[in-house]
Design a protein around this motif. Structure first.
Motif, PDB file in Angstrom:
ATOM      1  N   GLN A  29      47.872  -8.046  42.536  1.00 24.82           N
ATOM      2  CA  GLN A  29      47.899  -8.590  42.999  1.00 24.82           C
ATOM      3  C   GLN A  29      46.397  -9.390  43.146  1.00 24.82           C
ATOM      4  O   GLN A  29      45.511  -8.445  42.976  1.00 24.82           O
ATOM      5  CB  GLN A  29      47.824  -7.971  45.085  1.00 24.82           C
ATOM      6  CG  GLN A  29      49.207  -7.735  44.674  1.00 24.82           C
ATOM      7  CD  GLN A  29      50.527  -8.586  44.655  1.00 24.82           C
ATOM      8  OE1 GLN A  29      50.522  -9.853  45.160  1.00 24.82           O
ATOM      9  NE2 GLN A  29      51.768  -8.462  44.318  1.00 24.82           N
ATOM     10  N   CYS A  34      44.742  -4.086  44.352  1.00 24.96           N
ATOM     11  CA  CYS A  34      45.439  -4.479  43.676  1.00 24.96           C
ATOM     12  C   CYS A  34      44.989  -4.794  42.326  1.00 24.96           C
ATOM     13  O   CYS A  34      46.612  -5.575  42.287  1.00 24.96           O
ATOM     14  CB  CYS A  34      44.316  -5.957  44.338  1.00 24.96           C
ATOM     15  SG  CYS A  34      44.344  -6.301  45.864  1.00 24.96           S
ATOM     16  N   VAL A  62      43.272 -10.837  50.101  1.00 22.90           N
ATOM     17  CA  VAL A  62      44.527 -10.225  49.010  1.00 22.90           C
ATOM     18  C   VAL A  62      45.264 -11.246  48.701  1.00 22.90           C
ATOM     19  O   VAL A  62      46.120 -11.539  50.797  1.00 22.90           O
ATOM     20  CB  VAL A  62      45.079  -9.096  49.290  1.00 22.90           C
ATOM     21  CG1 VAL A  62      46.240  -8.974  48.200  1.00 22.90           C
ATOM     22  CG2 VAL A  62      44.367  -7.941  49.515  1.00 22.90           C
TER      23      VAL A  62
END
Length: 69
Positions: free
Chosen positions: A50, A45, A66
């Motif tokens: 993200q 991530c 996520v």
């Protein structure tokens, strides 16, 4: 997304595809029992920009949340 029983790099590949297909703001939940996912998913991530929302315990492994940025 159920990745229980799948090991690195499969959960990350499936997460990457799901993020690519999702619209901004979509939250993707990944289920995994791979110990490596506890490190791999948050690091992925950060590397991909993200938002990692956290991890919670499940009966078999963990659920990782996520958000597509």
């Amino acid at each position: 997304m159920d990745c229980v029983g799948e090991f690195c790099p499969v959960p990350l590949i499936r997460l990457s595809r799901a993020v690519d297909a999702a619209g901004a703001g979509t939250v993707i939940e990944v289920w995994s029992d791979d110990e490596g996912a506890k490190v791999d998913i948050p690091v992925w991530c950060r590397m991909k920009g993200q938002e990692f929302l956290g991890r919670r315990d499940r009966e078999m492994g963990w659920a990782f949340l996520v958000r597509r940025v």
